[in-house]
Design an enzyme around this catalytic site. Structure first.
Site, PDB file in Angstrom:
ATOM      1  CG  HIS A 180      -1.849   1.169   1.505  1.00 32.55           C
ATOM      2  ND1 HIS A 180      -3.121   1.153   0.978  1.00 32.55           N
ATOM      3  CD2 HIS A 180      -1.405   2.304   1.697  1.00 32.55           C
ATOM      4  CE1 HIS A 180      -3.725   2.309   1.220  1.00 32.55           C
ATOM      5  NE2 HIS A 180      -2.796   3.060   1.630  1.00 32.55           N
ATOM      6  CD  GLU A 181       1.874   3.568   3.870  1.00 33.16           C
ATOM      7  OE1 GLU A 181       1.967   4.625   2.976  1.00 33.16           O
ATOM      8  OE2 GLU A 181       0.856   3.287   4.549  1.00 33.16           O
ATOM      9  CG  HIS A 184       0.188   6.110  -0.889  1.00 35.29           C
ATOM     10  ND1 HIS A 184      -1.078   6.368  -1.312  1.00 35.29           N
ATOM     11  CD2 HIS A 184      -0.308   5.755   0.530  1.00 35.29           C
ATOM     12  CE1 HIS A 184      -1.888   6.398  -0.734  1.00 35.29           C
ATOM     13  NE2 HIS A 184      -1.713   5.730   0.408  1.00 35.29           N
ATOM     14  CG  HIS A 190      -6.366   6.228   0.482  1.00 40.50           C
ATOM     15  ND1 HIS A 190      -6.017   7.211   1.001  1.00 40.50           N
ATOM     16  CD2 HIS A 190      -5.275   5.498   0.599  1.00 40.50           C
ATOM     17  CE1 HIS A 190      -4.925   7.019   2.178  1.00 40.50           C
ATOM     18  NE2 HIS A 190      -4.404   5.758   1.484  1.00 40.50           N
ATOM     19  CE1 TYR A 236      -8.263   5.572   3.318  1.00 40.62           C
ATOM     20  CE2 TYR A 236     -10.144   6.798   4.333  1.00 40.62           C
ATOM     21  CZ  TYR A 236      -8.853   6.686   3.884  1.00 40.62           C
ATOM     22  OH  TYR A 236      -8.074   7.843   4.150  1.00 40.62           O
TER      23      TYR A 236
END
Length: 281
Positions: A180-181, A184, A190, A236
């Site tokens: 996930h990071e 980014h 997101h 999310y």
């Protein structure tokens, strides 16, 4: 090669994710990536960091988290405070050499076992894309440093000079969070803040913790004609930032019964990286 114009980089394709039933070989869980990130970052969301805290921040600046885990720099220039541009053009893409996108990196402050978790997450991402993580050399001016900092966070897209990805040892060292990071840092926002999100989900602002509503602000995105992806590791969970245990995100389609629980990148997360960086063009 066709030109790509970006505002904020965000891609997604709807499909069923093929993911394991557990995070790292443990019991099955429905905890979302963002739930775990939210817990790790609970004490950071209202904190501002000085340059000494965030080594990749420009001199004389302070940094803070936006959207729960995206670090941005604020520069005080002659009394004018403004957000540094997080990822507003193709310039925040990592450089492509031939058919490969090279992302120099280094890992500091982790044990051998912890390094392997990070390395395995990178290896998995490499296996289905043209992204190649290479050890940082002295000549690399832009690179990623994985640090055992406080909380889970990353910058959005390639920043000029070195940038950090924070993976707190107690709370962030899971494959889904590492990926996930990294996404980014590759330029992805997101999923539920993309420009067409209101066609796919309802944000229940009445259930969101006071002061956290900005984590659900729609971003200006170029979606490149791709569909909303409930299975993305960038989505999310249903109860993200809930103040009362009630859902903060409700799918418009009744066919969607679970989302935000990916334990690793979906097939479509791989596909959108390849589209963004034109891996097979």
């Amino acid at each position: 090669m066709m030109p790509i114009i970006f505002t904020v980089l965000l891609l997604s394709i709807t499909a069923v994710s093929s993911v394991p039933k557990d995070r790292n070989g443990g019991e099955e869980t429905n905890t979302s990536t963002l739930d775990n990130i939210e817990q790790a970052n609970a004490n950071l969301l209202s904190k501002q960091f000085s340059t000494s805290d965030i080594h990749s921040a420009p001199a004389g600046s302070i940094s803070h988290l936006t959207y729960g885990d995206i670090m941005t720099d604020i520069i005080d220039d002659d009394g004018i405070v403004s957000n540094a541009v997080p990822c507003t053009s193709g310039s925040c893409l990592w450089n492509k050499t031939g058919n490969e996108v090279l992302v120099p990196y280094r890992i500091t402050g982790f044990s051998g076992r912890e390094k392997r978790i990070i390395q395995n997450a990178m290896n998995d991402l490499e296996s289905g894309t043209c992204i190649r993580f290479v050890r940082k050399s002295k000549s690399d001016s832009s690179f990623v440093t994985f640090i055992s900092g406080t909380g889970c966070w990353s910058y959005l897209g390639r920043q000029e000079g070195g940038q950090q990805i924070s993976l707190q040892k107690n709370g962030c060292l899971f494959k889904d969070i590492v990926q996930h990071e990294i996404l980014h840092a590759l330029g992805y926002h997101h999923e539920q803040v993309r420009s067409d999100r209101d066609d796919n989900v309802i944000i229940n602002f009445e259930n969101i913790i006071s002061g956290r509503e900005n984590n659900f602000a729609i971003a200006t995105t170029n979606n490149l004609d791709t569909d909303y992806d409930f299975n993305s590791v960038m989505h999310y969970g249903q109860f993200a930032f809930s103040k009362n245990g009630l859902a903060t995100i409700t799918p418009i389609s009744s066919a969607v019964t679970e989302f935000g629980t990916a334990t690793e990148m979906s097939a479509n997360d791989f596909l959108r990286v390849n589209r963004l960086y034109q891996c097979f063009s």
